[in-house]
Enzyme design. Structure first.
Site, PDB file in Angstrom:
ATOM      1  N   ASP A  53       6.796   1.186   1.941  1.00 24.19           N
ATOM      2  CA  ASP A  53       6.507   0.200   0.886  1.00 24.19           C
ATOM      3  C   ASP A  53       7.396   0.470  -0.328  1.00 24.19           C
ATOM      4  O   ASP A  53       7.881  -0.453  -0.982  1.00 24.19           O
ATOM      5  CB  ASP A  53       5.050   0.295   0.429  1.00 24.19           C
ATOM      6  N   PHE A  65      -0.991  -0.814  12.520  1.00 25.72           N
ATOM      7  CA  PHE A  65      -1.830  -0.294  11.425  1.00 25.72           C
ATOM      8  C   PHE A  65      -2.286  -1.379  10.434  1.00 25.72           C
ATOM      9  O   PHE A  65      -3.476  -1.499  10.138  1.00 25.72           O
ATOM     10  CB  PHE A  65      -1.065   0.802  10.673  1.00 25.72           C
ATOM     11  N   ASN A  66      -1.353  -2.145   9.854  1.00 27.59           N
ATOM     12  CA  ASN A  66      -1.727  -3.106   8.808  1.00 27.59           C
ATOM     13  C   ASN A  66      -2.741  -4.123   9.316  1.00 27.59           C
ATOM     14  O   ASN A  66      -3.652  -4.521   8.594  1.00 27.59           O
ATOM     15  CB  ASN A  66      -0.497  -3.853   8.272  1.00 27.59           C
ATOM     16  N   HIS A  93       9.700   0.124   8.362  1.00 24.67           N
ATOM     17  CA  HIS A  93       8.947  -1.102   8.599  1.00 24.67           C
ATOM     18  C   HIS A  93       9.005  -2.105   7.428  1.00 24.67           C
ATOM     19  O   HIS A  93       9.509  -3.210   7.570  1.00 24.67           O
ATOM     20  CB  HIS A  93       7.468  -0.768   8.837  1.00 24.67           C
ATOM     21  N   ASP A  94       8.480  -1.699   6.282  1.00 22.65           N
ATOM     22  CA  ASP A  94       8.194  -2.655   5.210  1.00 22.65           C
ATOM     23  C   ASP A  94       9.404  -3.337   4.572  1.00 22.65           C
ATOM     24  O   ASP A  94       9.345  -4.547   4.282  1.00 22.65           O
ATOM     25  CB  ASP A  94       7.353  -1.974   4.117  1.00 22.65           C
ATOM     26  N   ASN A 127      -2.491   2.786   3.499  1.00 21.27           N
ATOM     27  CA  ASN A 127      -1.902   4.119   3.718  1.00 21.27           C
ATOM     28  C   ASN A 127      -2.707   5.206   3.008  1.00 21.27           C
ATOM     29  O   ASN A 127      -2.765   6.348   3.457  1.00 21.27           O
ATOM     30  CB  ASN A 127      -0.459   4.149   3.221  1.00 21.27           C
ATOM     31  N   ASP A 145       0.852  -1.200   0.000  1.00 23.28           N
ATOM     32  CA  ASP A 145       0.000   0.000   0.000  1.00 23.28           C
ATOM     33  C   ASP A 145       0.890   1.253   0.000  1.00 23.28           C
ATOM     34  O   ASP A 145       0.846   2.076   0.915  1.00 23.28           O
ATOM     35  CB  ASP A 145      -0.956   0.005   1.212  1.00 23.28           C
ATOM     36  N   THR A 156       3.034  -5.969   2.724  1.00 28.18           N
ATOM     37  CA  THR A 156       3.480  -4.807   3.497  1.00 28.18           C
ATOM     38  C   THR A 156       2.328  -3.830   3.725  1.00 28.18           C
ATOM     39  O   THR A 156       2.553  -2.644   3.998  1.00 28.18           O
ATOM     40  CB  THR A 156       4.650  -4.084   2.794  1.00 28.18           C
TER      41      THR A 156
HETATM   42  O1  RIB Z   1       2.512  -0.054  10.862  1.00 25.36           O
HETATM   43  C1  RIB Z   1       3.400   0.109   9.785  1.00 25.36           C
HETATM   44  C2  RIB Z   1       2.750  -0.294   8.505  1.00 25.36           C
HETATM   45  O2  RIB Z   1       1.634   0.540   8.249  1.00 25.36           O
HETATM   46  C3  RIB Z   1       3.671  -0.134   7.277  1.00 25.36           C
HETATM   47  O3  RIB Z   1       3.347  -1.108   6.330  1.00 25.36           O
HETATM   48  C4  RIB Z   1       3.307   1.227   6.747  1.00 25.36           C
HETATM   49  O4  RIB Z   1       3.520   1.326   5.319  1.00 25.36           O
HETATM   50  C5  RIB Z   1       1.844   1.273   7.037  1.00 25.36           C
HETATM   51  O5  RIB Z   1       1.179   0.600   5.981  1.00 25.36           O
HETATM   52 CA    CA Z   2       2.810  -0.504   4.054  1.00 23.40          CA
END
Ligand code: RIB
Ligand code: CA
Length: 308
Positions: A14, A163-164, A237-238, A38, A9, A122
């Protein structure tokens, strides 16, 4: 060589995952699929295709789920901006999306593959969950699922949830309970790989198209992460998902039971990872518990240098 499908996303981090995945010496990327998260599906898809076109990668991009299974769409403008990839202006798109919906693209690609494929996520897990439900026979073609998501400590969009996962907890429940090898790259590890300005300056010296993309995106990503979380460097993160495939010693995993909280209370969307095996339940996930930070940033630098 890893056969992969990357579901994402974009999203600043990403985009860095795509930079790493674009290295032909490590990956045969069968496709990139997109989901809302996102930003809206239109924006994340446009961003994914723009990145692939800008980097001149020969990878099909298929648009996916515009909404989670149950919840309403929730975007993350505070971190990724109105475009979902604020900080870099791409030229108008020349390329088109694959004509298939991402879920059909994933199913077709897996069924047609002669070798097993690693699915990398991701973003929210809607596409992978629906593909598994629509055609369960794809399981025989999946080597493992590596996902960025969850936390066995604190969340980042609620005290409990990442979040994801919180974008689509029901999809995460389907994936985590699929009985496939599930590797979870959680906040506990990604909050250790902070992209400080000194590193951005180091990457800027590479002075190629990938470094220009990285530097411009990370400057905005850092600014937003500082405003929202107070971080001096944005957590990358990703790309940890892809980097963990480049060097299998990068991330330390622990095989544990993970339950996704689907109650609609304050812990909705939490990944309850039983790190100390209190409940003696079936172990269904490999959860990240540590990362070699220096090695991670060397992997990123090597990837960026690989673009001419
Ligand atoms: O929590 C981090 C995730 O949420 C990452 O994948 C970032 O791109 C958002 O999508
Ligand atoms: Ca992401």
């Amino acid at each position: 060589m890893h056969n992969i499908i990357l579901d994402c996303d974009p999203g600043h981090d990403d985009a860095v995952a795509i930079i790493l995945a674009g290295q032909k010496k490590y990956f045969n990327v069968l496709g990139i699929t997109t989901t809302s998260g996102n930003q809206t599906i239109e924006k994340t898809s446009r961003n994914a295709l723009s990145i692939v076109e800008y980097l001149d990668l020969d990878i099909p991009v298929a648009k996916g789920a515009s909404e989670p299974l149950i919840r309403e769409v929730e975007v993350c403008e505070a971190i990724h901006g109105e475009s979902g990839l604020d900080g870099f202006e791409f030229k108008p798109l020349k390329r088109s999306f694959d004509s298939r919906h991402a879920i059909n693209f994933i199913i077709d690609t897996l069924l047609n593959s002669k070798e097993k494929v690693t699915l990398v996520a991701t973003g929210p897990l809607t596409n992978f969950a629906l593909a598994l439900k629509l055609n369960p026979s794809i399981r025989n073609k999946i080597d493992r699922i590596i996902l960025m998501g969850g936390s066995y400590q604190m969340g980042n969009v609620s005290p409990a949830s990442e979040f994801n996962i919180l974008c689509d907890p029901e999809a995460a429940f389907i994936v985590v309970n699929s009985k496939l090898p599930i590797y979870m790259i959680t906040l506990d590890v990604t909050r250790k790989v902070l992209c400080y300005n000194s590193y951005i300056e180091q990457i800027a010296k590479i002075n190629n198209k990938a470094s220009h993309l990285f530097v411009n995106l990370m400057q905005v990503f850092n600014k937003n992460q500082k405003e929202v979380f107070g971080y001096d460097g944005a957590p990358l993160h990703d790309p940890v998902t892809i980097a963990s495939l480049i060097d299998e010693n990068l991330v330390t995993f622990k095989h544990v039971n993970t339950e996704i909280d689907l109650s609609h209370g304050c812990s909705y969307g939490r990944t309850n990872c039983d790190i100390f095996d209190y409940l003696k339940k079936e172990k269904n996930t490999y959860v990240s518990i540590d990362i070699n930070v220096e090695m991670f940033f060397k992997i990123i630098e090597e990837a960026i240098k690989s673009y001419k």
